[in-house]
Design a protein around this motif. Sequence first.
Motif, PDB file in Angstrom:
ATOM      1  N   ARG A 201       3.536   0.987  -6.338  1.00 28.78           N
ATOM      2  CA  ARG A 201       4.221   1.942  -5.455  1.00 28.78           C
ATOM      3  C   ARG A 201       5.705   1.666  -5.576  1.00 28.78           C
ATOM      4  O   ARG A 201       6.151   0.543  -5.389  1.00 28.78           O
TER       5      ARG A 201
ATOM      6  N   ASP B  51      -6.407   6.142  -3.534  1.00 28.80           N
ATOM      7  CA  ASP B  51      -6.149   6.422  -4.961  1.00 28.80           C
ATOM      8  C   ASP B  51      -6.343   5.192  -5.860  1.00 28.80           C
ATOM      9  O   ASP B  51      -6.087   5.293  -7.071  1.00 28.80           O
TER      10      ASP B  51
ATOM     11  N   LYS C 211      -6.565  14.796 -10.907  1.00 32.33           N
ATOM     12  CA  LYS C 211      -5.748  15.797 -10.224  1.00 32.33           C
ATOM     13  C   LYS C 211      -5.259  16.852 -11.215  1.00 32.33           C
ATOM     14  O   LYS C 211      -4.436  16.538 -12.081  1.00 32.33           O
TER      15      LYS C 211
ATOM     16  N   ASP D 280      -3.065   6.097   1.387  1.00 33.00           N
ATOM     17  CA  ASP D 280      -3.199   6.848   0.128  1.00 33.00           C
ATOM     18  C   ASP D 280      -3.386   5.911  -1.067  1.00 33.00           C
ATOM     19  O   ASP D 280      -4.181   6.190  -1.964  1.00 33.00           O
ATOM     20  N   ASP D 281      -2.651   4.795  -1.082  1.00 30.86           N
ATOM     21  CA  ASP D 281      -2.781   3.864  -2.212  1.00 30.86           C
ATOM     22  C   ASP D 281      -4.173   3.227  -2.246  1.00 30.86           C
ATOM     23  O   ASP D 281      -4.684   2.924  -3.327  1.00 30.86           O
TER      24      ASP D 281
HETATM   25 MG    MG Z   1      -1.376   8.507  -4.358  1.00 25.18          MG
END
Ligand code: MG
Length: 298
Positions: A76, A71, A214, A67-68
Amino acid sequence: MIEAVERKIEQFIAELGEQDTLLLYDRLPHGKRLRAKLVLKIAGSSLQSIKLAAVIEMIHAASLLHDDVIDDAFVRRGKSSLNAIYGNKTAIMLGDVLYSKGFYELNNIDKEIAKVVSNAVVQLSLGERSDVLLSQSFNHDKDRYLHMIYQKTASLIEATAEAAAILASKNRDTYRQYGRNIGIAFQMIDDLLDVTQSSEQLGKPAMHDYEEGKSTLPFIYLYEALNDDEKFRLERLHAVMLKEEDQQWISLKMQEHEIIQKCFLEAKELTDEAIALMQQSGESELEDIARAMIERSF
Ligand code: MG
Ligand code: FPP
């Protein structure tokens, strides 16, 4: 007992015989281990239970590594993400190792449990894709948002609770519903904190979700509440770097229309339902986990 899960994950990775991979895994910040705690609370601390908790945390860690990259996230849990330090290739490959070893071990637990968890990973992957697709333009559709967060986040929490219930010979439907509700509420609160908390509190940039494209629940509700000129302004701010004054305008409008309260109450309805299910089942610790889901501030 959560320590036993940490040791099991390390043991699974050490079995691969690659010291480098273990060192790389050790650099990952661990997070709250919500999924592992659920397994232990529902199914106890037998070896099977610890293995299941370890496998699910490995799958979860793999999904965040990927995901990182997807995105382009460089932070994190308040620290530099693995992709920021070692690049995308290393982050993806460590994710692949954690994911595939997790799946290998999952097959040694129980066939029905393996079905439940692997189906959730399909949902997780579809949810991530849907998140990316929905981010290409302003999404006004609340149902699509809810389905996406169910897939992206709640599906694995739902499967965790159901799989643990199968392991403990408890009513799988009850625990599945519990997991689904707290999973959706968890992501709703996550999306809410992105607009209410500062970057320092979040450990990542604030109001970044909207900059990333988003349109989370607070933005869907805000859009519904604005007049035509304001709707135009909000849409123009979608997926761009927000200036200080734009962030302040969004916060002000959210306060004016009580958007935060509205979103919070919606998440609370879900956790209230989850709490009621656990009250009926005499699971007070699981009630506490559901409460913590909406009371958290990070
Ligand atoms: Mg993310
Ligand atoms: C975080 O969402 C992302 C997820 C919960 C799911 C990610 C899933 C995949 C990448 C599918 C691949 C799956 C595997 C097992 C390899 P977010 O970006 O809204 O949250 P964040 O702020 O924590 O990044």
